[in-house]
Design a protein around this motif. Structure first.
Motif, PDB file in Angstrom:
ATOM      1  N   VAL A 190       4.868  -7.875  -3.204  1.00 15.17           N
ATOM      2  CA  VAL A 190       5.098  -9.331  -3.201  1.00 15.17           C
ATOM      3  C   VAL A 190       3.779 -10.077  -3.319  1.00 15.17           C
ATOM      4  O   VAL A 190       3.710 -11.144  -3.954  1.00 15.17           O
ATOM      5  CB  VAL A 190       5.871  -9.751  -1.938  1.00 15.17           C
ATOM      6  CG1 VAL A 190       5.874 -11.273  -1.776  1.00 15.17           C
ATOM      7  CG2 VAL A 190       7.301  -9.236  -1.994  1.00 15.17           C
ATOM      8  N   ASN A 191       2.720  -9.527  -2.752  1.00 15.68           N
ATOM      9  CA  ASN A 191       1.416 -10.176  -2.850  1.00 15.68           C
ATOM     10  C   ASN A 191       0.845 -10.165  -4.259  1.00 15.68           C
ATOM     11  O   ASN A 191      -0.156 -10.840  -4.531  1.00 15.68           O
ATOM     12  CB  ASN A 191       0.423  -9.512  -1.891  1.00 15.68           C
ATOM     13  CG  ASN A 191       0.582  -9.997  -0.471  1.00 15.68           C
ATOM     14  OD1 ASN A 191       1.003 -11.118  -0.237  1.00 15.68           O
ATOM     15  ND2 ASN A 191       0.251  -9.148   0.491  1.00 15.68           N
ATOM     16  N   MET A 192       1.469  -9.431  -5.178  1.00 14.06           N
ATOM     17  CA  MET A 192       1.060  -9.441  -6.586  1.00 14.06           C
ATOM     18  C   MET A 192       1.680 -10.599  -7.350  1.00 14.06           C
ATOM     19  O   MET A 192       1.302 -10.870  -8.493  1.00 14.06           O
ATOM     20  CB  MET A 192       1.464  -8.128  -7.267  1.00 14.06           C
ATOM     21  CG  MET A 192       0.836  -6.887  -6.688  1.00 14.06           C
ATOM     22  SD  MET A 192      -0.950  -6.804  -6.963  1.00 14.06           S
ATOM     23  CE  MET A 192      -1.008  -6.430  -8.708  1.00 14.06           C
ATOM     24  N   THR A 219       2.993  -1.686  -8.165  1.00 13.45           N
ATOM     25  CA  THR A 219       2.301  -1.685  -6.876  1.00 13.45           C
ATOM     26  C   THR A 219       3.165  -1.073  -5.787  1.00 13.45           C
ATOM     27  O   THR A 219       2.685  -0.281  -4.960  1.00 13.45           O
ATOM     28  CB  THR A 219       1.908  -3.117  -6.492  1.00 13.45           C
ATOM     29  OG1 THR A 219       0.983  -3.619  -7.460  1.00 13.45           O
ATOM     30  CG2 THR A 219       1.281  -3.160  -5.108  1.00 13.45           C
ATOM     31  N   ALA A 220       4.444  -1.436  -5.780  1.00 10.64           N
ATOM     32  CA  ALA A 220       5.349  -0.874  -4.776  1.00 10.64           C
ATOM     33  C   ALA A 220       5.429   0.635  -4.904  1.00 10.64           C
ATOM     34  O   ALA A 220       5.413   1.364  -3.897  1.00 10.64           O
ATOM     35  CB  ALA A 220       6.739  -1.501  -4.916  1.00 10.64           C
ATOM     36  N   ARG A 221       5.536   1.122  -6.132  1.00  4.88           N
ATOM     37  CA  ARG A 221       5.670   2.567  -6.346  1.00  4.88           C
ATOM     38  C   ARG A 221       4.376   3.292  -5.979  1.00  4.88           C
ATOM     39  O   ARG A 221       4.403   4.369  -5.369  1.00  4.88           O
ATOM     40  CB  ARG A 221       6.086   2.841  -7.788  1.00  4.88           C
ATOM     41  CG  ARG A 221       7.417   2.211  -8.176  1.00  4.88           C
ATOM     42  CD  ARG A 221       7.939   2.739  -9.507  1.00  4.88           C
ATOM     43  NE  ARG A 221       8.447   4.094  -9.346  1.00  4.88           N
ATOM     44  CZ  ARG A 221       9.707   4.462  -9.581  1.00  4.88           C
ATOM     45  NH1 ARG A 221      10.612   3.572  -9.964  1.00  4.88           N
ATOM     46  NH2 ARG A 221      10.073   5.713  -9.437  1.00  4.88           N
ATOM     47  N   MET A 222       3.242   2.718  -6.353  1.00  4.14           N
ATOM     48  CA  MET A 222       1.970   3.351  -5.998  1.00  4.14           C
ATOM     49  C   MET A 222       1.770   3.346  -4.490  1.00  4.14           C
ATOM     50  O   MET A 222       1.333   4.352  -3.911  1.00  4.14           O
ATOM     51  CB  MET A 222       0.812   2.639  -6.700  1.00  4.14           C
ATOM     52  CG  MET A 222       0.722   2.922  -8.192  1.00  4.14           C
ATOM     53  SD  MET A 222      -0.819   2.316  -8.943  1.00  4.14           S
ATOM     54  CE  MET A 222      -0.571   0.545  -8.840  1.00  4.14           C
ATOM     55  N   ALA A 223       2.090   2.221  -3.859  1.00  4.12           N
ATOM     56  CA  ALA A 223       1.866   2.113  -2.424  1.00  4.12           C
ATOM     57  C   ALA A 223       2.671   3.148  -1.651  1.00  4.12           C
ATOM     58  O   ALA A 223       2.170   3.748  -0.690  1.00  4.12           O
ATOM     59  CB  ALA A 223       2.227   0.703  -1.951  1.00  4.12           C
ATOM     60  N   ILE A 224       3.907   3.373  -2.058  1.00  8.23           N
ATOM     61  CA  ILE A 224       4.762   4.296  -1.308  1.00  8.23           C
ATOM     62  C   ILE A 224       4.232   5.717  -1.400  1.00  8.23           C
ATOM     63  O   ILE A 224       4.430   6.523  -0.482  1.00  8.23           O
ATOM     64  CB  ILE A 224       6.225   4.216  -1.790  1.00  8.23           C
ATOM     65  CG1 ILE A 224       7.193   4.578  -0.651  1.00  8.23           C
ATOM     66  CG2 ILE A 224       6.476   5.094  -2.992  1.00  8.23           C
ATOM     67  CD1 ILE A 224       7.270   3.552   0.435  1.00  8.23           C
ATOM     68  N   THR A 225       3.504   6.050  -2.498  1.00  8.64           N
ATOM     69  CA  THR A 225       2.935   7.397  -2.609  1.00  8.64           C
ATOM     70  C   THR A 225       1.681   7.554  -1.764  1.00  8.64           C
ATOM     71  O   THR A 225       1.138   8.655  -1.662  1.00  8.64           O
ATOM     72  CB  THR A 225       2.593   7.755  -4.073  1.00  8.64           C
ATOM     73  OG1 THR A 225       1.482   6.956  -4.530  1.00  8.64           O
ATOM     74  CG2 THR A 225       3.788   7.547  -4.984  1.00  8.64           C
TER      75      THR A 225
END
Length: 254
Positions: A95-97, A76-82
């Protein structure tokens, strides 16, 4: 309520212009003298851990920092940053995951260990009563990737054993967790060795942290990996990366 200042009440921090006291300690006296781990303990519990307590707690925090880019939180962190968000948004999304299934096993394991300690029954009966209430999946045991051994668990238990030998902890919860692991090996066709959640839960239980704090401390630990992966993805670039490469399609069922 005598005054609007009573709207919020805290024993964590007191301050005025030019003064900041954390749990009764001037912040300038803590800076450079307390480790981050010791500061976490002070903030949560109000007292100072011993050096040995802090060392054991820190071992648990170090062990849980990362789980690879296939872990939902890290992915999720990696997808979100893109998607063009900042690091704080990527970290918050990740963190919400960390819910009951991905991230909650440590909290659940602490509860299970306490149940086995306090049930007033033999351990087999107590474990079965836990299963009857919560289902057959035992938190802290088994791993879909690390088979037959999660390399982190034996090392953490070794540190607990050393701490118990030195009187830092009792070793009661380590004994319970080891019994569960051995019981599963004896009664199941496929053994379910202790994983990172089960081992860190032993440490947090031995140190006297309440079960919800086991999850909270895990979130702190995993946030390090989340930050590192989000930053690495930021350096690598990429735009709107989804969970699979774009050539892979989903299954459509009308």
């Amino acid at each position: 309520m005598s005054d609007v200042s009573d709207w919020w009440e805290t024993s964590i921090i007191d301050m005025e212009p030019g003064r900041i006291d954390i749990r009764g300690h001037a912040i300038q006296d803590l800076i450079g003298n307390l480790s981050f781990c010791q500061m976490i303990w002070l903030m949560l519990r109000g007292d100072m851990p011993t050096t040995d307590q802090a060392r054991l707690m820190e071992a648990a925090l170090v062990a849980g920092v990362d789980h690879g880019p296939q872990a939902p939180s890290i992915a999720t962190a990696r997808m979100a940053i893109t998607c063009g968000v900042g690091l704080q948004s990527a970290m918050a999304s990740a963190v919400n995951m960390l819910g009951d299934i991905h991230g909650g096993a440590g909290e659940q394991a602490v509860l299970m260990y306490h149940h086995l300690r306090d049930a007033g029954q033999d351990r087999k009966t107590a474990l079965q009563s836990w299963i009857d209430q919560h289902g057959p999946i035992l938190p802290g045991f088994g791993h879909r990737f690390h088979k037959p051994v999660d390399p982190r668990a034996p090392r953490l238990l070794q540190l607990v054993a050393e701490s118990a030998a030195n009187g830092v902890v009792t070793g009661v919860f380590s004994d319970i967790a080891t019994w569960v692991e051995n019981h599963l090996a004896e009664t199941r066709s496929t053994p379910l060795p202790m994983n990172i959640d089960g081992a860190t839960a032993v440490i947090f239980a031995e140190l006297g942290f309440e079960a919800p704090l086991a999850r909270g401390l895990f979130c702190l630990s995993r946030s390090v990996g989340i930050l590192a992966h989000a930053w690495e993805q930021k350096q690598q670039g990429g735009r709107n990366k989804g969970p699979t490469p774009p050539d892979y399609r989903w299954t459509y069922r009308p």
